[in-house]
Motif scaffolding. Structure first.
Motif, PDB file in Angstrom:
ATOM      1  N   GLU A 122       0.817  -1.261  -0.422  1.00 55.11           N
ATOM      2  CA  GLU A 122      -0.235  -0.008   0.185  1.00 55.11           C
ATOM      3  C   GLU A 122       1.287   1.109  -0.212  1.00 55.11           C
ATOM      4  O   GLU A 122       0.287   2.138  -0.210  1.00 55.11           O
ATOM      5  N   ALA A 123       1.857   1.566   0.428  1.00 48.50           N
ATOM      6  CA  ALA A 123       3.045   2.841   0.619  1.00 48.50           C
ATOM      7  C   ALA A 123       3.684   3.096  -0.824  1.00 48.50           C
ATOM      8  O   ALA A 123       3.409   3.665  -1.349  1.00 48.50           O
ATOM      9  N   LEU A 124       3.694   1.410  -1.531  1.00 47.60           N
ATOM     10  CA  LEU A 124       4.905   1.508  -2.950  1.00 47.60           C
ATOM     11  C   LEU A 124       3.363   2.361  -3.808  1.00 47.60           C
ATOM     12  O   LEU A 124       3.342   3.124  -4.517  1.00 47.60           O
ATOM     13  N   ASP A 125       2.550   1.758  -3.619  1.00 47.16           N
ATOM     14  CA  ASP A 125       0.795   1.822  -4.549  1.00 47.16           C
ATOM     15  C   ASP A 125       0.353   4.030  -4.651  1.00 47.16           C
ATOM     16  O   ASP A 125       0.599   4.570  -4.747  1.00 47.16           O
ATOM     17  N   THR A 126       0.957   4.695  -2.872  1.00 43.47           N
ATOM     18  CA  THR A 126       0.700   5.618  -2.570  1.00 43.47           C
ATOM     19  C   THR A 126       2.190   6.572  -2.425  1.00 43.47           C
ATOM     20  O   THR A 126       1.940   7.458  -3.387  1.00 43.47           O
ATOM     21  N   LEU A 127       3.081   6.431  -2.677  1.00 41.56           N
ATOM     22  CA  LEU A 127       4.142   7.062  -2.652  1.00 41.56           C
ATOM     23  C   LEU A 127       4.729   7.191  -3.988  1.00 41.56           C
ATOM     24  O   LEU A 127       4.629   7.671  -4.890  1.00 41.56           O
ATOM     25  N   GLY A 128       4.231   5.823  -4.672  1.00 41.42           N
ATOM     26  CA  GLY A 128       4.400   5.799  -6.713  1.00 41.42           C
ATOM     27  C   GLY A 128       6.192   5.192  -6.195  1.00 41.42           C
ATOM     28  O   GLY A 128       6.772   5.337  -5.727  1.00 41.42           O
ATOM     29  N   THR A 129       6.524   5.006  -7.442  1.00 37.47           N
ATOM     30  CA  THR A 129       8.278   4.552  -8.087  1.00 37.47           C
ATOM     31  C   THR A 129       8.334   4.952  -9.365  1.00 37.47           C
ATOM     32  O   THR A 129       7.615   5.514  -9.871  1.00 37.47           O
ATOM     33  N   LEU A 130       9.743   4.977  -9.983  1.00 37.34           N
ATOM     34  CA  LEU A 130       9.710   5.178 -10.504  1.00 37.34           C
ATOM     35  C   LEU A 130      11.531   4.163 -11.210  1.00 37.34           C
ATOM     36  O   LEU A 130      12.059   3.528 -10.761  1.00 37.34           O
ATOM     37  N   ALA A 131      11.855   4.454 -12.456  1.00 29.92           N
ATOM     38  CA  ALA A 131      12.177   3.385 -13.136  1.00 29.92           C
ATOM     39  C   ALA A 131      13.604   4.359 -13.985  1.00 29.92           C
ATOM     40  O   ALA A 131      14.048   5.687 -13.829  1.00 29.92           O
ATOM     41  N   ARG A 132      15.394   3.578 -13.661  1.00 27.21           N
ATOM     42  CA  ARG A 132      16.312   4.215 -13.395  1.00 27.21           C
ATOM     43  C   ARG A 132      16.817   3.480 -14.302  1.00 27.21           C
ATOM     44  O   ARG A 132      16.943   2.323 -14.238  1.00 27.21           O
ATOM     45  N   ARG A 133      17.509   3.547 -15.697  1.00 30.09           N
ATOM     46  CA  ARG A 133      17.906   2.795 -16.849  1.00 30.09           C
ATOM     47  C   ARG A 133      19.487   3.559 -16.444  1.00 30.09           C
ATOM     48  O   ARG A 133      20.262   4.371 -16.072  1.00 30.09           O
ATOM     49  N   ARG A 134      19.875   2.103 -17.158  1.00 29.38           N
ATOM     50  CA  ARG A 134      21.865   2.505 -17.039  1.00 29.38           C
ATOM     51  C   ARG A 134      22.353   2.837 -18.470  1.00 29.38           C
ATOM     52  O   ARG A 134      21.387   2.422 -19.100  1.00 29.38           O
ATOM     53  N   PHE A 135      23.490   4.230 -17.712  1.00 29.87           N
ATOM     54  CA  PHE A 135      23.688   4.095 -18.827  1.00 29.87           C
ATOM     55  C   PHE A 135      25.059   4.159 -19.410  1.00 29.87           C
ATOM     56  O   PHE A 135      25.468   4.307 -18.089  1.00 29.87           O
ATOM     57  N   ARG A 136      25.832   4.265 -19.911  1.00 32.41           N
ATOM     58  CA  ARG A 136      27.091   4.508 -20.112  1.00 32.41           C
ATOM     59  C   ARG A 136      27.838   6.203 -20.179  1.00 32.41           C
ATOM     60  O   ARG A 136      27.253   7.055 -20.914  1.00 32.41           O
ATOM     61  N   LEU A 137      28.443   6.231 -19.024  1.00 33.04           N
ATOM     62  CA  LEU A 137      28.671   8.228 -19.429  1.00 33.04           C
ATOM     63  C   LEU A 137      29.939   8.374 -20.379  1.00 33.04           C
ATOM     64  O   LEU A 137      30.606   7.127 -21.002  1.00 33.04           O
ATOM     65  N   ALA A 138      29.646   8.929 -20.897  1.00 38.85           N
ATOM     66  CA  ALA A 138      30.478   9.876 -22.106  1.00 38.85           C
ATOM     67  C   ALA A 138      31.152  11.172 -21.639  1.00 38.85           C
ATOM     68  O   ALA A 138      30.171  11.319 -20.958  1.00 38.85           O
ATOM     69  N   ALA A 139      32.333  11.540 -22.055  1.00 37.80           N
ATOM     70  CA  ALA A 139      32.720  12.773 -22.251  1.00 37.80           C
ATOM     71  C   ALA A 139      33.006  13.308 -24.040  1.00 37.80           C
ATOM     72  O   ALA A 139      33.342  13.138 -24.693  1.00 37.80           O
ATOM     73  N   VAL A 140      32.459  13.988 -24.090  1.00 38.97           N
ATOM     74  CA  VAL A 140      32.501  14.522 -25.564  1.00 38.97           C
ATOM     75  C   VAL A 140      32.872  15.931 -26.068  1.00 38.97           C
ATOM     76  O   VAL A 140      32.456  17.502 -25.238  1.00 38.97           O
ATOM     77  N   THR A 141      34.024  16.423 -26.085  1.00 43.39           N
ATOM     78  CA  THR A 141      34.876  17.779 -26.350  1.00 43.39           C
ATOM     79  C   THR A 141      35.247  18.252 -27.644  1.00 43.39           C
ATOM     80  O   THR A 141      35.236  17.104 -28.892  1.00 43.39           O
ATOM     81  N   VAL A 142      34.994  19.753 -27.145  1.00 43.14           N
ATOM     82  CA  VAL A 142      34.717  19.913 -29.212  1.00 43.14           C
ATOM     83  C   VAL A 142      35.529  21.411 -28.865  1.00 43.14           C
ATOM     84  O   VAL A 142      35.481  21.790 -27.949  1.00 43.14           O
TER      85      VAL A 142
END
Length: 208
Positions: A122-142
Motif C-alpha cells: 500500500e505504501a508503494l502504491d501511495t508514494l509511487g515508483t520510478l524507473a532508473r535505466r543504466r547509462f554509459r557515461l561519456a565525455a564529448v570534447t569540442v
C-alpha cells in the motif's frame, strides 16, 4: 548488470489499521546498506513505544543485498513478507520499516504476513515508483566555435547532458544507453564534421 530497475519515488509514510493494530510503513530510497540502516535507526527513535519496528531493504540493481527483521514478531511473519513485497514489485535501493502499535487483537501468523506485506504494498502504491535505466557515461570534447550548436543539438535530440565544462575546449558529460553508443558516434561525427572527441567512461543509472 541490470538494464534498469525501479525504486521508490520519494521518502514517505503510509498508515493502515487492522483489528485495532496500527501498521505504519515508512519507505525511503537508500543508495547503500549504511543509508538503509540509518533510516531504520531513525524510525525506531521516532517510535520508541511501538510494539515492533520491523524492516526490510534491498540494495543493488541486481538485489545483491537483501535484509529483513521480524523485530520480535513470530519468525517469518513480518520482515520476510515485507522483503517479498519489495522483490515482487521489482523495487531496488529501497528500505521499508513497518511500525506496529498492538491493538489487543492477535492476528495469527497468516494475518501478520498479510498485514506486514500489505502495508509495504500500500505504501508503494501511495508514494509511487520510478524507473532508473543504466547509462554509459561519456565525455564529448569540442572547440568553442562548435560548442553552442552542439549543445543545442544534444538537448534537441533528447541526450542526457549532465555537465558542461569550459577550458581550452568545451567538454559535455553525457549519459548514453549502451545500445546507442555506436549510432551516437556516427551522429557526433556528422554534427561536428569529425572534430569532436568522444571518450567513454564508466556506468551509472539515471531516470528512464
Amino acid at each position: 548488470m541490470q538494464e534498469q530497475y525501479r525504486t521508490v519515488a520519494r521518502e514517505g509514510v503510509h498508515e493502515t489499521e487492522i483489528n485495532r493494530s496500527r501498521f505504519i510503513c515508512a519507505l525511503a530510497p537508500a543508495a547503500t546498506e549504511e543509508e538503509a540502516q540509518a533510516f531504520v535507526a531513525r524510525v525506531r527513535r521516532e517510535h520508541p513505544a511501538a510494539s515492533h519496528n520491523c524492516f526490510a531493504y534491498v540494495i543493488g540493481a541486481d538485489a545483491a543485498v537483501q535484509k529483513a527483521s521480524d523485530d520480535g514478531e513470530p519468525g517469518g511473519t513480518a520482515g520476510v513478507p515485507m522483503l517479498q513485497m519489495l522483490m515482487r514489485r521489482d523495487v531496488r535501493y529501497v528500505v521499508a520499516v513497518v511500525t506496529r502499535y498492538y491493538g489487543g487483537v492477535k492476528l495469527g501468523a497468516g494475518g501478520l504476513i498479510r498485514a506486514y506485506g500489505g502495508a509495504v504494498g500500500e505504501a508503494l502504491d501511495t508514494l509511487g515508483t520510478l524507473a532508473r535505466r543504466r547509462f554509459r557515461l561519456a565525455a564529448v570534447t569540442v572547440d568553442h566555435q562548435r560548442a553552442g550548436k552542439l549543445e543545442n543539438d544534444l538537448r534537441a535530440t533528447g541526450r542526457d547532458v549532465r555537465e558542461v565544462r569550459y577550458a581550452e575546449a568545451v567538454t559535455f558529460e553525457i549519459g548514453l544507453p549502451d545500445a546507442d553508443v555506436e549510432a551516437f558516434r556516427g551522429w557526433l561525427a556528422d554534427a561536428t564534421a569529425g572534430t569532436a572527441v568522444l571518450e567513454l567512461g564508466g556506468e551509472a543509472y539515471g531516470d528512464a
